[in-house]
Design a protein around this motif. Structure first.
Motif, PDB file in Angstrom:
ATOM      1  N   ARG A  31       0.818  -1.211   0.000  1.00  0.00           N
ATOM      2  CA  ARG A  31       0.000   0.000   0.000  1.00  0.00           C
ATOM      3  C   ARG A  31       0.853   1.262   0.000  1.00  0.00           C
ATOM      4  O   ARG A  31       0.447   2.292  -0.548  1.00  0.00           O
ATOM      5  CB  ARG A  31      -0.955  -0.022   1.194  1.00  0.00           C
ATOM      6  CG  ARG A  31      -2.020  -1.086   1.030  1.00  0.00           C
ATOM      7  CD  ARG A  31      -3.002  -1.126   2.167  1.00  0.00           C
ATOM      8  NE  ARG A  31      -3.920  -2.239   1.963  1.00  0.00           N
ATOM      9  CZ  ARG A  31      -5.186  -2.223   2.342  1.00  0.00           C
ATOM     10  NH1 ARG A  31      -5.681  -1.151   2.943  1.00  0.00           N
ATOM     11  NH2 ARG A  31      -5.969  -3.270   2.128  1.00  0.00           N
ATOM     12  N   ASP A  35       0.163   4.026  -2.699  1.00  0.00           N
ATOM     13  CA  ASP A  35      -0.087   5.427  -2.340  1.00  0.00           C
ATOM     14  C   ASP A  35       0.854   6.354  -3.093  1.00  0.00           C
ATOM     15  O   ASP A  35       0.443   7.409  -3.595  1.00  0.00           O
ATOM     16  CB  ASP A  35       0.077   5.624  -0.833  1.00  0.00           C
ATOM     17  CG  ASP A  35      -1.048   5.004  -0.023  1.00  0.00           C
ATOM     18  OD1 ASP A  35      -2.090   4.673  -0.632  1.00  0.00           O
ATOM     19  OD2 ASP A  35      -0.884   4.835   1.196  1.00  0.00           O
ATOM     20  N   GLU A  81     -10.653  -0.427  -4.328  1.00  0.00           N
ATOM     21  CA  GLU A  81     -10.943   0.321  -3.107  1.00  0.00           C
ATOM     22  C   GLU A  81      -9.880   1.380  -2.838  1.00  0.00           C
ATOM     23  O   GLU A  81     -10.166   2.449  -2.290  1.00  0.00           O
ATOM     24  CB  GLU A  81     -11.015  -0.631  -1.903  1.00  0.00           C
ATOM     25  CG  GLU A  81     -12.253  -1.494  -1.849  1.00  0.00           C
ATOM     26  CD  GLU A  81     -12.221  -2.442  -0.672  1.00  0.00           C
ATOM     27  OE1 GLU A  81     -11.316  -2.286   0.191  1.00  0.00           O
ATOM     28  OE2 GLU A  81     -13.080  -3.340  -0.601  1.00  0.00           O
ATOM     29  N   LEU A  82      -8.639   1.097  -3.220  1.00  0.00           N
ATOM     30  CA  LEU A  82      -7.537   2.026  -2.994  1.00  0.00           C
ATOM     31  C   LEU A  82      -7.469   3.130  -4.054  1.00  0.00           C
ATOM     32  O   LEU A  82      -6.602   3.999  -3.983  1.00  0.00           O
ATOM     33  CB  LEU A  82      -6.212   1.266  -2.947  1.00  0.00           C
ATOM     34  CG  LEU A  82      -6.039   0.301  -1.771  1.00  0.00           C
ATOM     35  CD1 LEU A  82      -4.760  -0.498  -1.919  1.00  0.00           C
ATOM     36  CD2 LEU A  82      -6.042   1.054  -0.449  1.00  0.00           C
TER      37      LEU A  82
END
Length: 311
Positions: A31, A35, A81-82
């Motif tokens: 993640r 990001d 979702e991210l």
């Protein structure tokens, strides 16, 4: 999010700000890369793109089955979702594995997928025999006009987070809480409810026997766990899961079965999604079904407490 699963679905896009890796688990280390990828894509008005592989490269190159933390479909759902723009899945084969690092970059990343910038982890390796590294990737970037960003290792309690480490945690110790810390969410299984022997119902604890959606999906170490179960209606129930051979009944086949709290109804043929909250104990053989029922009663009290604390 656009899903491009397989060579025929891939559409070249030179705006791609991409990262490459199996990304099994989409854990906390992954993640951090995602990001950063999304941030860079916004800065360049590009498309955040993640390239994954199926089957797992190790299962092809070394012929060893790699239990999956996430199926391709689960991976896609988590990435959507991210906020990712594009998810590309390359079918991994021996022919693909034999590509030299330079051919891989030029023929796959540049010509087939398109790349404006690439973000990778500190230990990223690629191409035949994993000969390519970050330095070679930067050299390719200079020739083909794309930048390379490198993300340092991500840690939880001083431990570097890795998919292999999470697999080991689940398989050797069954430590679903530790796995959840590193994943950033509870570990999850999905399966279709199949008919079993009715052993649980006979002792007052009916269970839903799960046939996994993907047989490659990792099943944690045998034992009893507190769980949260999502029903086909979308509502959730607390539960307790048993993974094992039912030694009290002298059975040998490993089953995955979950008892749902405060639920009545027919779930045969339905799909359940089970989140692991906490491991209670190892699989045990009891002297009689009555002794097993007494232990299950104690397990239920413990599990209900755990579910209430989480909720």
């Amino acid at each position: 999010m656009r899903r491009e699963i397989g060579w025929d679905d891939i559409e070249r896009d030179d705006r791609s700000v991409l990262t490459v890796g199996t990304f099994d688990g989409v854990h906390r280390g992954h993640r951090a890369i995602i990001d950063h990828l999304r941030s860079r894509a916004r800065e360049h008005e590009g498309r955040s793109t993640l390239i994954s592989f199926d089957p797992h490269p190790r299962s092809v190159v070394h012929g060893q089955e790699v239990p999956l933390l996430t199926t391709v479909e689960e991976r896609a759902a988590l990435l959507e979702e991210l906020g990712l723009d594009r998810f590309v899945v390359i079918p991994f084969s021996m022919d693909f594995a034999r590509l030299s690092p330079v051919d891989y970059v030029e023929e796959v990343l540049v010509d087939r997928i398109g790349v404006h910038e690439i973000t990778v982890g500190y230990d990223h390796r690629f191409g035949r025999n994993r000969e390519g590294d970050v330095d070679l990737l930067r050299e390719c970037g200079e020739r083909h006009g794309f930048a390379v960003d490198v993300i340092p290792p991500q840690k939880v309690d001083r431990d570097v987070v890795s998919s292999r480490g999470i697999r080991d945690t689940l398989l050797s110790a069954g430590d679903v809480e530790r796995a959840a810390e590193q994943l950033g969410r509870p570990y999850q299984l999905e399966g279709t409810v199949a008919r079993g022997e009715g052993r649980g119902r006979q002792i007052g604890y009916p269970t839903a026997n799960l046939a996994l959606e993907d047989p490659r999906k990792l099943v944690p170490k045998r034992g009893v766990c507190a769980t949260r179960v999502r029903l086909p209606t979308g509502e959730t129930r607390g539960g307790m899961m048993n993974i094992g051979r039912r030694p009290t009944f002298d059975e040998m086949e490993v089953t995955v079965e979950v008892h749902l709290f405060d639920f009545e109804g027919d779930l045969y043929g339905e799909t359940l999604s089970v989140q692991f909250l906490q491991r209670l104990r190892d699989e045990q053989k009891f002297d009689s079904p009555d002794d097993l029922a007494m232990q299950l009663s104690e397990d239920e009290r413990h599990c209900r407490t755990i579910v209430e604390e989480v909720d």
